[in-house]
Design a protein around this motif. Structure first.
Motif, short mmCIF file in Angstrom:
data_model
loop_
_atom_site.label_atom_id
_atom_site.label_comp_id
_atom_site.label_asym_id
_atom_site.label_seq_id
_atom_site.Cartn_x
_atom_site.Cartn_y
_atom_site.Cartn_z
N ARG A 137 85.31 45.64 35.76
CA ARG A 137 86.09 44.97 36.81
C ARG A 137 85.54 45.39 38.17
O ARG A 137 85.25 46.55 38.41
CB ARG A 137 87.56 45.35 36.70
CG ARG A 137 88.21 44.83 35.45
CD ARG A 137 89.65 45.29 35.35
NE ARG A 137 90.26 44.85 34.10
CZ ARG A 137 91.45 45.21 33.70
NH1 ARG A 137 92.19 46.01 34.45
NH2 ARG A 137 91.94 44.77 32.55
N GLY A 138 85.39 44.46 39.05
CA GLY A 138 84.87 44.77 40.38
C GLY A 138 83.35 44.71 40.46
O GLY A 138 82.78 44.93 41.52
N GLY A 139 82.68 44.42 39.36
CA GLY A 139 81.23 44.28 39.38
C GLY A 139 80.49 45.60 39.33
O GLY A 139 81.07 46.64 39.05
N LEU A 184 69.67 47.21 43.42
CA LEU A 184 70.03 46.91 42.03
C LEU A 184 71.29 47.70 41.67
O LEU A 184 71.26 48.92 41.62
CB LEU A 184 68.89 47.27 41.08
CG LEU A 184 69.17 47.12 39.59
CD1 LEU A 184 69.47 45.66 39.24
CD2 LEU A 184 68.00 47.62 38.77
N GLY A 185 72.37 46.96 41.44
CA GLY A 185 73.60 47.59 40.99
C GLY A 185 73.70 47.47 39.48
O GLY A 185 73.35 46.43 38.92
N ARG A 186 74.18 48.52 38.82
CA ARG A 186 74.27 48.46 37.35
C ARG A 186 75.48 49.24 36.88
O ARG A 186 75.84 50.26 37.45
CB ARG A 186 73.00 48.97 36.70
CG ARG A 186 72.71 50.41 36.92
CD ARG A 186 71.41 50.97 36.32
NE ARG A 186 70.73 50.17 35.38
CZ ARG A 186 69.42 49.91 35.41
NH1 ARG A 186 68.68 50.42 36.36
NH2 ARG A 186 68.87 49.17 34.48
N LYS A 187 76.08 48.71 35.82
CA LYS A 187 77.15 49.41 35.11
C LYS A 187 76.85 49.29 33.64
O LYS A 187 76.75 48.19 33.10
CB LYS A 187 78.52 48.79 35.40
CG LYS A 187 79.21 49.32 36.62
CD LYS A 187 80.65 48.90 36.65
CE LYS A 187 81.34 49.39 37.89
NZ LYS A 187 82.73 48.90 37.98
N LEU A 206 76.16 47.02 26.19
CA LEU A 206 75.75 46.05 27.21
C LEU A 206 75.68 46.69 28.57
O LEU A 206 76.08 47.84 28.76
CB LEU A 206 76.65 44.81 27.20
CG LEU A 206 78.13 44.93 27.52
CD1 LEU A 206 78.37 44.83 29.01
CD2 LEU A 206 78.87 43.80 26.83
N GLU A 207 75.17 45.92 29.52
CA GLU A 207 75.04 46.40 30.88
C GLU A 207 75.20 45.22 31.83
O GLU A 207 74.70 44.13 31.56
CB GLU A 207 73.65 47.04 31.07
CG GLU A 207 73.46 47.72 32.40
CD GLU A 207 72.18 48.53 32.44
OE1 GLU A 207 72.25 49.71 32.84
OE2 GLU A 207 71.11 48.00 32.08
N LEU A 208 75.93 45.45 32.91
CA LEU A 208 76.08 44.47 33.98
C LEU A 208 75.10 44.84 35.08
O LEU A 208 75.08 45.99 35.53
CB LEU A 208 77.51 44.47 34.52
CG LEU A 208 77.78 43.60 35.74
CD1 LEU A 208 77.59 42.12 35.41
CD2 LEU A 208 79.18 43.87 36.28
N VAL A 235 73.14 37.83 39.08
CA VAL A 235 73.99 38.66 38.24
C VAL A 235 73.67 38.35 36.79
O VAL A 235 73.61 37.18 36.40
CB VAL A 235 75.49 38.40 38.51
CG1 VAL A 235 76.36 39.26 37.60
CG2 VAL A 235 75.82 38.65 39.98
N VAL A 236 73.44 39.39 35.99
CA VAL A 236 73.13 39.20 34.58
C VAL A 236 73.94 40.19 33.74
O VAL A 236 74.36 41.24 34.22
CB VAL A 236 71.62 39.38 34.28
CG1 VAL A 236 70.78 38.41 35.08
CG2 VAL A 236 71.16 40.80 34.51
N VAL A 237 74.13 39.83 32.49
CA VAL A 237 74.69 40.73 31.49
C VAL A 237 73.63 40.88 30.40
O VAL A 237 73.13 39.89 29.88
CB VAL A 237 76.00 40.20 30.89
CG1 VAL A 237 76.47 41.08 29.74
CG2 VAL A 237 77.08 40.10 31.96
#
Length: 202
Positions: free
Chosen positions: A52-54, A62-65, A82-84, A154-156
């Motif tokens: 949630r919140g990206g 490059l942002g990643r979660k 997985l990874e956002l 934005v990718v998953v």
């Protein structure tokens, strides 16, 4: 006879290596953390809300979660994660590998240039757009880049392992203690260039 035994031993070793490289197989429906009461597990255990919140932005753009077994224990034994990833305009996910799982990338927003390199050095690249899917085979070096100067992407990414690993090639090569002489001979570069590449990893 000796050749047959040697061949059998080789196949057995390959089989054992392949088994050890995969996620462990469950002998129950799912795995709960040690000490947890399986009878008290409910739907909350199977829910992850950390995306949630990206993905947070970074100095590289490059942002990643990540959603691996570390962040989401319900993945234990499931063989998936997985990874956002959120790419600011002009940002790059440097060449890297995932030694324990293949990757399937799904574009949610924007467009990316992606590529992977096989064992013979052949590059397979494409521009993927919203709604497209690209696969990176397990262990092969690959990258993603947002060459759009105005729009984010934005990718998953889904992985065939609950912990696929991530070996960032620039950092793992030039941010390590591999001797300069080895790197110089491998890449045919001068000691000054090696030092510049090492400094860039800090």
């Amino acid at each position: 006879m000796a050749n047959s035994l040697a061949l059998l031993a080789t196949f057995a070793l390959l089989f054992i290596t392949a088994i050890q490289a995969a996620d462990p197989e469950l002998i129950s429906d799912f795995a709960v953390p040690e000490g947890a009461d399986e009878g008290k597990v409910d739907g909350v255990f199977f829910t992850y809300t950390g995306l949630r919140g990206g993905a947070p932005s970074s100095t590289t753009g490059l942002g990643r979660k990540s959603v691996s077994i570390k962040e989401f224990p319900a993945l234990n034994g499931q063989g998936v994660s997985l990874e956002l990833l959120e790419f600011a305009p002009g940002s790059v996910n440097v060449p890297h590998t995932h030694p324990r799982g293949g990757e399937v990338l799904f574009v949610v927003e924007g467009a990316l240039t992606v590529g992977t390199v096989d064992g013979n050095g052949k590059l397979y690249k494409n521009v993927v757009q919203k709604g497209d899917v690209f696969v990176f085979p397990k262990g092969l070096p690959h990258y993603q880049a947002n060459f759009d100067k105005n729009n984010k992407a934005v990718v998953v990414s889904a992985f065939g392992s609950s912990n696929a690993g991530n070996v960032a090639l620039p950092k793992n090569l030039f941010g390590s203690n591999i001797p300069d002489e080895v790197l110089g001979k491998a890449f045919k570069i001068s000691p000054d260039t090696i030092q510049q590449l090492r400094n860039a990893q800090n």
